[in-house]
Design an enzyme around this catalytic site. Structure first.
Site, PDB file in Angstrom:
ATOM      1  N   CYS A 277       0.788  -1.241   0.000  1.00  0.00           N
ATOM      2  CA  CYS A 277       0.000   0.000   0.000  1.00  0.00           C
ATOM      3  C   CYS A 277       0.818   1.287   0.000  1.00  0.00           C
ATOM      4  CB  CYS A 277      -0.946   0.002   1.189  1.00  0.00           C
ATOM      5  SG  CYS A 277      -2.250  -1.199   0.998  1.00  0.00           S
TER       6      CYS A 277
HETATM    7  C1  UDX Z   1      -1.033  -0.006   5.533  1.00  0.00           C
HETATM    8  C2  UDX Z   1      -1.987   0.856   6.362  1.00  0.00           C
HETATM    9  O1  UDX Z   1      -1.601   0.802   7.736  1.00  0.00           O
HETATM   10  C3  UDX Z   1      -3.419   0.405   6.182  1.00  0.00           C
HETATM   11  O2  UDX Z   1      -4.290   1.266   6.885  1.00  0.00           O
HETATM   12  C4  UDX Z   1      -3.740   0.432   4.696  1.00  0.00           C
HETATM   13  O3  UDX Z   1      -5.060  -0.028   4.477  1.00  0.00           O
HETATM   14  C5  UDX Z   1      -2.757  -0.404   3.903  1.00  0.00           C
HETATM   15  O4  UDX Z   1      -1.428   0.029   4.182  1.00  0.00           O
HETATM   16  P1  UDX Z   1       0.101  -2.385   5.779  1.00  0.00           P
HETATM   17  O5  UDX Z   1       0.732  -2.140   4.448  1.00  0.00           O
HETATM   18  O6  UDX Z   1      -0.512  -3.709   6.045  1.00  0.00           O
HETATM   19  O7  UDX Z   1      -1.066  -1.331   6.033  1.00  0.00           O
HETATM   20  O8  UDX Z   1       1.238  -2.181   6.866  1.00  0.00           O
HETATM   21  P2  UDX Z   1       1.601  -1.213   8.073  1.00  0.00           P
HETATM   22  O9  UDX Z   1       1.495  -1.941   9.347  1.00  0.00           O
HETATM   23  O10 UDX Z   1       0.890   0.054   8.000  1.00  0.00           O
HETATM   24  O11 UDX Z   1       3.158  -0.994   7.785  1.00  0.00           O
HETATM   25  C6  UDX Z   1       3.629  -0.528   6.527  1.00  0.00           C
HETATM   26  C7  UDX Z   1       5.121  -0.411   6.531  1.00  0.00           C
HETATM   27  O12 UDX Z   1       5.545   0.675   7.346  1.00  0.00           O
HETATM   28  C8  UDX Z   1       5.878  -1.623   7.014  1.00  0.00           C
HETATM   29  O13 UDX Z   1       6.976  -1.870   6.154  1.00  0.00           O
HETATM   30  C9  UDX Z   1       6.379  -1.220   8.391  1.00  0.00           C
HETATM   31  O14 UDX Z   1       7.575  -1.859   8.745  1.00  0.00           O
HETATM   32  C10 UDX Z   1       6.584   0.280   8.214  1.00  0.00           C
HETATM   33  N1  UDX Z   1       6.473   1.039   9.465  1.00  0.00           N
HETATM   34  C11 UDX Z   1       5.281   1.130  10.113  1.00  0.00           C
HETATM   35  C12 UDX Z   1       7.588   1.709   9.968  1.00  0.00           C
HETATM   36  O15 UDX Z   1       8.686   1.659   9.392  1.00  0.00           O
HETATM   37  N2  UDX Z   1       7.452   2.448  11.113  1.00  0.00           N
HETATM   38  C13 UDX Z   1       6.289   2.556  11.773  1.00  0.00           C
HETATM   39  O16 UDX Z   1       6.248   3.273  12.784  1.00  0.00           O
HETATM   40  C14 UDX Z   1       5.165   1.876  11.268  1.00  0.00           C
END
Ligand code: UDX
Length: 451
Positions: A277
């Site tokens: 996403c």
């Molecule tokens: C995300 C959104 O959270 C969700 O609402 C949307 O519908 C789809 O995209 P997702 O892709 O499943 O969901 O993962 P998410 O948990 O949000 O993490 C995305 C990425 O960000 C991961 O690679 C994670 O490692 C990274 N991340 C997340 C960070 O580097 N730091 C953070 O503080 C949070």
């Protein structure tokens, strides 16, 4: 639709589609899910989830067994005839220029339109796929009207209902959403979907936003762009911390998060964001905005930070080891985040490519993503069956994904198994004082000489 539960159908059995389908089925709705992928549907009909997602397997099997859910291959005509409302959750991949590819939205709209032509009663089409503002109004609606020979709003209804679920907790997120956003072409379409959700959530109905189609579309992009911005922001602060002796981004983030206006979530500094996403949606929003005549500079920087961030892991290795030619580098974690085997846009991909470019030998371990990794890296790297096997005789180890089992590794595990205990904590899972005392320890966002 009266008091009887409406029958639901879903086009597209990906994360969003299948979680939506199983979510409704698990609460007693009759749901049919339709996809072009025969293998996927056959798995679903056998009660087997086609991808790893906590709770989904159990609930899917239950729903297939008790007959509330069934999968169909290419039977859009059937689902329109037999159900009252159809969610469209087909993929909207990126094109080379970052804009979204609408081919699946277009093809499913054509099929839905053709089927609507033969239906006498009212049916609501709900776009759940992530589509850029204007798509439902300017792409979906004309196709549906042309193919059905009916007027949208009279013969059938149309809504845009973005999905905010996260992988790893997708099913839970479906059952316990924080908000429901309904964009609709007219009041009747929106009321129909609102009533469906009121029935689904009962006393736990989340906050509801009713709006236009294009605002609903933008809410999804704005939300993901905001979260991506928070991550690139804290990674920027991490990069600054690394220049300041004694500074630690984790403490900075913790203190910042206590300000209610900022909040504590999505301030984990690391190797950047991946997944299906954030990277795609930030790119698509930039492309959409540019096509409308506005260059969103902030978002371009968010992307740029995310591009350079993973390569810092390689830079840290070089700082500790010098030339990486022939060095054995252990990679712990392949999935784009814990609790999933998804590797789309995983940060490990640029890291491994760079390590290989510099002549390193890479050994990798992930609790569940190894099979997926093999389709990406093939035999260019080796795959270990456990974390300890992975770090054995290695010159450096990089934590790329913060799986729980990696948090349990002690400094002694590294010292005993590695050739030299050079540990790069790319996700800040270890206490720097304990690990720096015993290992050659480098971490994202940690200034040198932290006492
Ligand atoms: C995300 C959104 O959270 C969700 O609402 C949307 O519908 C789809 O995209 P997702 O892709 O499943 O969901 O993962 P998410 O948990 O949000 O993490 C995305 C990425 O960000 C991961 O690679 C994670 O490692 C990274 N991340 C997340 C960070 O580097 N730091 C953070 O503080 C949070």
């Amino acid at each position: 639709m009266g008091l009887k539960k409406p029958n639901i159908s879903v086009v597209g059995a990906g994360y969003v589609g299948l979680c939506t389908a199983v979510g409704f089925a698990s609460r007693g709705y009759r749901v049919s899910v339709c996809d072009v992928d025969e293998k996927k549907i056959s798995k679903i009909n056998q009660g087997v989830a086609p991808f790893h997602e906590p709770m989904l397997q159990e609930k899917l099997a239950e729903s297939i067994q008790n007959g509330t859910l069934k999968g169909l291959v290419n039977r859009v005509d059937w689902i329109i005839e037999e159900t009252d409302l159809t969610f469209v959750a087909v993929g909207t991949p990126s094109k080379a220029d970052g804009s979204i590819d609408l081919q699946y939205i277009e093809s499913s709209s054509r099929e839905l339109g053709k089927a609507l032509k033969n239906k006498d009663s009212y049916h609501v089409i709900v776009i759940k796929s992530t589509v850029v503002p204007g798509t439902t109004q300017n792409v979906v609606k004309p196709i549906l009207e042309r193919e059905s020979k009916k007027k949208c709003g009279a013969g059938f209804g149309l809504c845009m209902n973005p999905e905010f679920l996260r992988q790893g907790s997708a099913f839970q997120d479906t059952l316990n959403a924080e908000r429901v956003v309904i964009g609709s072409i007219d009041k009747q379409s929106g009321d129909t979907l609102e009533n469906l959700y009121k029935g689904f959530y009962g006393a736990h109905m989340p906050s509801l936003i009713r709006t236009t189609l294009s605002t609903a579309e933008l809410i999804k992009y704005a939300s993901n762009a905001m979260l991506a911005t928070k991550i690139s922001f804290i990674n920027t602060i991490a990069n600054i911390c690394e220049q300041i002796p004694g500074a630690d981004v984790k403490v900075v983030a913790k203190a910042m998060g206590l300000d209610k206006r900022i909040g504590p979530l999505f301030l984990d500094a690391g190797l950047g964001y991946g997944g299906s996403c954030f990277p795609k949606d930030v790119k698509a929003l930039i492309a959409c905005s540019k096509s409308l005549g506005y260059v969103p500079e902030l978002l371009a920087s968010v992307e740029q930070v995310n591009k350079t961030q993973p390569l810092k892991a390689v830079k840290f290795c070089r700082e500790r080891l010098g030339n990486l030619e022939g060095k054995k580098i252990a990679i712990l974690g392949l999935a784009f985040k814990p609790d999933t085997d998804d590797m789309r846009e995983a940060r490990v991909i640029p890291i491994v490519n760079q390590l290989l470019n510099e002549g390193a030998n890479v050994s990798a371990y992930d609790p569940i993503a190894t099979q997926v990794a093999k389709t990406i890296f093939g035999n260019r790297i080796s795959y270990a069956c456990s974390a300890l096997e992975c770090i054995k005789n290695s010159d450096a180890c990089i934590i790329v994904t913060e799986w729980e089992e990696f948090k349990k590794l002690t400094p002694d595990d590294y010292i005993k198994n590695m050739k030299q205990p050079v540990l790069i904590d790319g996700r800040r899972i270890y206490d720097p004082i304990t690990y720096a005392a015993k290992l050659e320890f480098t971490a994202i966002g940690l200034g040198k000489n932290v006492e």
